[in-house]
Design a protein around this motif. Structure first.
Motif, PDB file in Angstrom:
ATOM      1  N   ILE A 277       0.853  -1.192   0.000  1.00 56.40           N
ATOM      2  CA  ILE A 277       0.000   0.000   0.000  1.00 56.40           C
ATOM      3  C   ILE A 277       0.886   1.239   0.000  1.00 56.40           C
ATOM      4  O   ILE A 277       1.923   1.260   0.660  1.00 56.40           O
ATOM      5  N   ALA A 278       0.493   2.228  -0.779  1.00 53.57           N
ATOM      6  CA  ALA A 278       1.269   3.471  -0.829  1.00 53.57           C
ATOM      7  C   ALA A 278       0.429   4.620  -0.309  1.00 53.57           C
ATOM      8  O   ALA A 278      -0.769   4.705  -0.587  1.00 53.57           O
ATOM      9  N   PHE A 279       1.067   5.484   0.477  1.00 53.34           N
ATOM     10  CA  PHE A 279       0.413   6.704   0.951  1.00 53.34           C
ATOM     11  C   PHE A 279       1.023   7.869   0.179  1.00 53.34           C
ATOM     12  O   PHE A 279       2.255   8.028   0.168  1.00 53.34           O
ATOM     13  N   VAL A 280       0.180   8.654  -0.451  1.00 53.49           N
ATOM     14  CA  VAL A 280       0.649   9.808  -1.218  1.00 53.49           C
ATOM     15  C   VAL A 280       0.355  11.053  -0.396  1.00 53.49           C
ATOM     16  O   VAL A 280      -0.811  11.465  -0.268  1.00 53.49           O
ATOM     17  N   GLN A 281       1.413  11.634   0.192  1.00 53.45           N
ATOM     18  CA  GLN A 281       1.201  12.809   1.046  1.00 53.45           C
ATOM     19  C   GLN A 281       1.008  14.057   0.204  1.00 53.45           C
ATOM     20  O   GLN A 281       1.379  14.104  -0.978  1.00 53.45           O
ATOM     21  N   CYS A 282       0.449  15.078   0.860  1.00 52.02           N
ATOM     22  CA  CYS A 282       0.204  16.360   0.192  1.00 52.02           C
ATOM     23  C   CYS A 282      -0.536  16.147  -1.118  1.00 52.02           C
ATOM     24  O   CYS A 282      -0.177  16.755  -2.139  1.00 52.02           O
ATOM     25  N   ALA A 283      -1.565  15.310  -1.098  1.00 54.77           N
ATOM     26  CA  ALA A 283      -2.348  15.101  -2.313  1.00 54.77           C
ATOM     27  C   ALA A 283      -3.313  16.278  -2.437  1.00 54.77           C
ATOM     28  O   ALA A 283      -4.429  16.253  -1.931  1.00 54.77           O
ATOM     29  N   GLY A 284      -2.843  17.316  -3.092  1.00 54.57           N
ATOM     30  CA  GLY A 284      -3.691  18.490  -3.249  1.00 54.57           C
ATOM     31  C   GLY A 284      -3.392  19.599  -2.267  1.00 54.57           C
ATOM     32  O   GLY A 284      -3.934  20.694  -2.370  1.00 54.57           O
TER      33      GLY A 284
END
Lengths: 425, 777
Positions: A249-256
């Protein structure tokens, strides 16, 4: 009619928004001794935190604090709770506001005993907003088990249909009233605290991050619902596409967030939220590989630092400094590819994972729903506090992006600011 | 209280379908109680019935219906005791007849038929009747002397803001500051971080204008060059002694004996008398805690705003960063002092410092910032970078960070400073700072530039943190038997913080509220806001004390612990175990109560081996009576009597969890009987002994998590309970009862789905042990 200086002082405070900040402001002011109207647009109190599985860093359930606050409300006759209610108009000035509150019909009256017969009688289902559409519920429902007020609701989407009739007939206590009308209450208060909270930023806006194009790309709030025992999967973090356990699983920070094209500010909580959600995944899947793509990891303060340090010890959690450029489906492999440049090593990464969580930011509700009344906001919609003028204040995330602790600090302070308005005039 | 009882049983919500309500009513009417039933007690007729009876004089109502968590206002009658019997959720909904069959027509009069659900309902009704007999409506505790004055400790930006906020709400305040002038740390800066939108530029410190504003309130008294020697008394009625810093006076606060002084030469703990003698010797010259200073000043509540001091690196610390090897490596606090005095110059030779490197993290393989930094030092580095640019048109500032911690709206400040072409920022690990001729070289690895870098610097600034005042000194100097400081601040790294995310101002000392840098490392803007919150809590506390009610979490509770001192054996367990230090002891060692410090948890009641502590509506006797009211079937009643197990459950999390389990149509073993308690800490072992000597087969406690991340709102409740339960194991063995008959379970409020299994496993253990041999005696 009367001289402004001699305007009558009202001794009560109105708190708009019954989330954790609004609850705090209302309770703290009421326990000093003031009368408070708590106005909440949902059928239940608790706002966003009621949708969370756990808080960071203690990994404790939000319902613990909510239950204590609900008990404080029950024990305090000075607080009047209005749900299904929204402020339509605010006129006047500090010390004397005339507020029009519109109360939408719940279609269930005070006879409701929470027996659940209406839910059982319904035969069709609607998408649950509480679960971001990931769950189907009946049109007559209790928002969640610990909902307060403890009273069922009938969703307007089924009013006028057969299900509504079925619900009415099933109720032994004559609690279903399909003829209920909206009504307007005119209240006079001395101070108003806006605790209108936030909405999750629309992840569809970030075209390159693939939200809406693949079921296994979800937002951080959706992840909370997956992990919550009362959520669509009874707490199991599984891939929405096929119900399988994610091996990676990947967490994409600062998405937006931190992005001039979307939300220019930092949404404060997303780093900690992703770290917390990494613990959810680890608790269910000891071997799952977790990738966290970040720009800066913001875990401010001693307790948060310790939490972050613990997660760093996990050999299967990988931190990559690099803003994610693209999230897309690899149809052939049946996985999702996250593309980012590792800012330190310079290498371009194409990470294949089975599930992606976009750590989307928070947008103040006032940015999407214009508030009545003369409130000043920043261009992003956060309400500014002007203590020199007083009278109206903003608490919690309505004022600035913040975590629960900071929101409650701020909300406690705003209770005092509201009291000052009443006392000084 | 002259009690006139009324028992009311509701048929609604499935109760009438499941139970034989008439037979249930006989349980009470056989004892002489007036019993009425109603199809729906919450309906119009039901409420009329209750109101009529109350008007006719009924003042002790036992209502058998839904959970007390619902319809709390419908079934509230002023001046009356109302005891709710949870028949709906915890009997009927959780024990459907499909699983626990009701007797058929033939079986109705069969005395050998075991109707588990009916028995459960009967027991709960009997328990409620037994309880109401023993309880009373509380009379509030009224302070003899009361003041609304608020004491603010600390005259920096936080203290000043708190004082102004309290004054604006109409309260008199005394603000006490140890230095000769107000202002604290903020008065020493060139500029401060922005406090208002758009948060883009540093601003002139607001402290001077705040000090001026403070002076405009006649109700605020300022005492500089003053510290608090001791705070005695209780919220609403604190007696405070002030003194000059460093002075030694007789009202200095006594300190408890350090652990090593409590032992004799062989390492054994000394006897009480010897301990006391040593304590007196250790505190020679100081007046004891129970004598109040006749010249002391009276306050109702305290705001602790004692702030922070810059981190002082130890000898040899950060030598890889050049600290201590050259005067041109300084901390951010030292840099700020230099900047406030004038243009930034090199300490070594007074030359201009045009190339300044800011090191945010000590490196050495870690990505943490310096200790006590939080997210403030990232912002401070940005601010100080603008000083370099301000002083020298060709000045350059380099910030080497691991993470730029500028959360929320402070991101705007970061973005604005990044626009300055003279400020360079990169992630990186600083490996070495060394001399380079007259200047310095800073070496860093793992940077965003793809290669190690070397920067020539005139000056290097280390982003060290903000150490709370409570690390060095108790500050509040409470004249409390448990000692002058907050307990357990170690879990917060010595900050005076709260362990509750939802309740950030709840410290372990009622009436003392911390704000600002002493509570967390925070910016000026955050500190000013924090001050308002602490001021509110201080006001709320003293107003509650005046009304005789408790503060959070038992807000509005009018009861307070009552002590029957004649039977006190001075064991001091209550004094030591009270999480809030509400009990001091008198000359003989007998506890002295301070009711407005008390949060009414009942930990003292649970601790007392003599059982002399009770509350008006919650006492040893009231709970014992409930235990004894449970019918324990034996072989006299049935060939195979069902087990009886007592569950003492926390009313804050376990009780709601049971309700929710029931609402979710979960069931649990029907042989269990629950008694909700205010906190597991209030559980007295006598209740466990009562249950077992009555023949009950097992007892369990169920409550919140303890440990560093404790959830218990009374801090140590479940932890203390666990210790007491372990000790009871020894007592049980002497009765030839297995210690496994008593257990403790941890459950969070959202773990309702785990409860049925927990209970089933415990029942399984008990079944393995067999029935209690004392049954039927």
């Amino acid at each position: 009619m009367t001289d402004e200086k001699a305007a009558p002082v009202s001794g009560s405070i109105m708190v708009v928004g019954g989330g954790i900040s609004g609850l705090t402001t209302a309770l703290e002011a009421a326990e000093v001794g003031y009368e408070v109207f708590l106005v909440e647009k949902n059928p239940y109190l608790g706002g966003r935190v009621a949708q969370l599985n756990q808080y960071f860093p203690k990994l404790c359930p939000p319902t613990c604090g909510l239950e204590i606050n609900f008990k404080r409300i029950k024990d305090n006759p000075r607080i009047k709770v209005l749900t299904m209610a929204e402020v339509e108009k605010v006129e006047g000035g500090p010390g004397n506001y005339a507020v029009a509150v519109k109360v939408r019909p719940r279609y269930v009256n005070e006879n409701c005993t929470c027996c659940g017969a209406c839910t059982e009688a319904c035969q069709t289902e609607i998408a649950s907003d509480f679960d971001f559409g990931m769950k189907q519920i009946k049109g007559a429902y209790l928002p969640f088990a610990m909902a307060f007020p403890a009273r069922y609701v009938i969703d307007p989407r089924i009013v006028g249909t057969e299900d509504a009739q079925r619900a009415k007939e099933a109720c032994k206590y004559d609690a279903v009233d399909l003829e209920m009308q909206p009504k307007t209450l005119n209240l006079n208060v001395g101070a108003v605290v806006w605790a209108t909270g936030w909405v999750p930023y629309d992840a569809k806006k970030m075209d390159n991050l693939g939200f809406g194009k693949h079921k296994n790309i979800i937002t951080n709030m959706m992840m909370e619902r997956l992990a919550a025992p009362n959520g669509p999967t009874q707490g199991k973090v599984i891939r929405p596409s096929d119900g399988k356990a994610p091996a990676s699983i990947a967490f994409v920070q600062c998405a937006g967030s931190r992005d001039e094209n979307y939300l220019p500010y930092c949404s404060y909580i997303c780093c900690m939220a992703s770290l917390k959600q990494a613990t959810y995944v680890r608790a269910q899947y000891p071997e799952a590989k977790i990738y966290i793509f970040y720009i800066d990891l913001r875990a401010p303060g001693y307790r948060y630092e310790k939490f972050y340090e613990n997660i760093k010890k996990d050999p299967n959690v990988f931190f990559i400094k690099g803003k994610v450029a693209e999230v897309s489906e690899d149809k052939a492999a049946g996985s999702i590819t996250v593309v980012a440049e590792n800012a330190v090593t310079g290498e371009k990464i194409h990470q294949a994972v089975e599930m992606v969580v976009l750590a989307t930011g928070m947008q103040p509700t006032a940015a999407v729903n214009k508030l009545p009344g003369a409130v000043k906001t920043t261009p992003d919609g956060f309400i500014l506090n002007d203590y020199a003028v007083g009278g109206m204040f903003a608490a919690g995330c309505a004022n600035k992006p913040a975590d629960v602790v900071s929101s409650n600090q701020n909300a406690t302070g705003m209770a005092l600011k509201a009291i000052q308005t009443l006392v000084r005039r | 209280m002259n009690k006139k009882y009324g028992v009311y049983i509701c048929h609604g919500c499935g109760i009438g379908e499941s139970l034989n309500v008439e037979k249930l009513g006989e349980v009470a009417s056989d004892e002489g109680y007036a019993v009425k039933t109603c199809p729906a007690l919450c309906g119009k007729e039901g409420i009329e019935l209750l109101k009529t009876d109350v008007a006719a004089g009924v003042n002790s109502l036992i209502i058998g219906a839904c959970s007390p968590r619902v319809l709390y206002d419908t079934f509230r009658f002023d001046g009356c005791i109302v005891e709710r019997v949870n028949l709906r959720e915890q009997v009927v909904w959780s024990h459907p007849r499909a699983t626990w069959a009701a007797p058929t027509e033939e079986q109705k009069d069969d005395e050998t038929f075991i109707d588990h659900v009916q028995m459960m309902a009967s027991d709960y009704l009997k328990m409620a009747l037994a309880k109401v007999e023993k309880i009373n409506l509380p009379e509030p505790y009224k302070l003899e002397t009361f003041t609304r004055k608020i004491l603010v400790i600390g005259g920096g930006i936080t203290g000043i803001s708190a004082a102004i906020d309290a004054a604006k709400a109409g309260y008199e305040v005394t603000i006490v500051e140890k230095e000769a002038a107000l202002g604290g740390n903020a008065a020493k800066w060139r500029k401060q971080l922005p406090t208002d939108y758009p948060y883009e530029k540093p601003m002139a410190p607001v402290i001077q204008s705040k000090i001026k504003e403070l002076g405009s309130y006649p109700g605020i008294t300022v005492k500089t060059g003053t510290v608090v020697a001791r705070i005695a008394g209780q919220p609403g009625d604190f007696t405070v002694t002030f003194k000059k810093p460093g002075e030694k006076i007789e009202f200095d606060v006594p300190f408890p004996l350090p652990p090593e002084m409590r032992l004799d030469e062989s390492g054994k703990e000394l006897e009480a008398e010897k301990l006391h003698a040593r304590y007196l010797e250790y505190n020679q010259g100081k007046v004891d805690i129970l004598t109040f200073d006749p010249n002391g000043e009276k306050f109702g509540a305290v705001v602790l705003a004692a702030g922070w001091r810059p981190y002082k690196p130890a000898e040899g610390e950060y030598t890889h960063l050049g600290l201590g090897t050259t005067p041109d490596v300084v901390t951010n606090a030292q840099f700020e002092e230099m900047a406030a005095a004038g243009k930034i110059k090199r300490p070594s030779d007074g030359k201009e410092a045009k190339s300044v490197v800011f090191v945010q993290s000590p490196g050495q393989g870690q990505d943490q910032d310096f200790p006590y930094a939080a997210s403030v030092t990232s912002l401070v580095a940005l601010k100080q970078a603008t000083y370099v640019r301000e002083d020298y048109a060709d000045g350059k500032a380099f910030i080497i960070y691991q993470h730029m911690r500028t959360p929320g709206m402070t991101e705007n400040f970061y973005k604005a400073v990044q626009q300055d072409p003279g400020v360079f920022l990169t992630k990186g690990q600083v490996t070495k700072v060394s001399k380079n001729g007259a200047g310095l070289i800073v070496e860093a690895d793992d940077t965003l530039l793809g290669q190690p870098i070397q920067i020539k610097a005139d000056l290097v600034v280390l982003a060290t943190g903000m150490v709370p005042a409570t690390k060095d000194d108790p500050v509040i100097n409470l004249a409390y038997r448990q000692g002058p400081a907050f307990r357990d601040n170690a879990i917060f790294n010595d900050y005076a913080d709260s362990n509750y995310i939802c309740f950030p101002y709840e410290t372990q000392r009622t009436g003392i509220y911390a704000a600002g840098g002493v509570r967390r490392s925070m910016t000026t803007e955050e500190a000013m806001e924090d001050a308002a919150g602490a001021a509110l809590k201080a006001i709320q506390c003293l107003e509650s004390a005046n009304r005789g009610v408790a503060v959070h979490p038992r807000s509005g509770d009018l009861t307070f612990p009552d002590f029957f001192f004649q039977r006190c054996t001075q064991c001091k367990r209550c004094t030591q175990e009270c999480p809030f230090g509400a009990l001091d002891d008198d000359e003989r060692g007998t506890p002295k109560t301070n009711p407005t410090r008390c949060r009414r948890c009942g930990t003292c009641m649970g601790a007392c081996p003599e059982r002399i502590i009770n509350f008006a509506n919650y006492s040893i006797d009231s709970v014992s009576s409930m235990v004894k009211a449970i019918k324990v079937p034996s072989t006299d009643d049935f060939d195979e009597p069902p087990l009886r197990i007592l569950g003492l459950i926390c009313e804050n999390d376990a009780y709601p969890a049971l309700d929710i389990a029931a609402m979710n149509k979960l069931s649990w073993n029907a042989d269990v009987r629950f008694i909700p308690v205010r906190c597991l800490g209030s559980v007295n072992v006598i209740w466990i002994k009562d249950a077992l000597s009555k023949g009950m087969d097992g007892v369990f406690l169920m409550g919140c998590k303890h440990g560093d991340d404790y959830q218990c709102h009374f801090v140590k409740g479940s932890e203390l309970a666990e210790i007491r339960v372990k000790k009871i194991g020894e007592a049980l063995s002497s009765l030839a009862l297995e210690p496994e008959r008593v257990a403790q379970f941890q459950v969070a409020i959202d773990e309702y789905d785990k409860i049925p299994q927990m209970l089933q496993e415990f029942v399984g253990t008990i079944e393995g042990l067999g029935p209690n041999p004392f049954k039927g005696f």
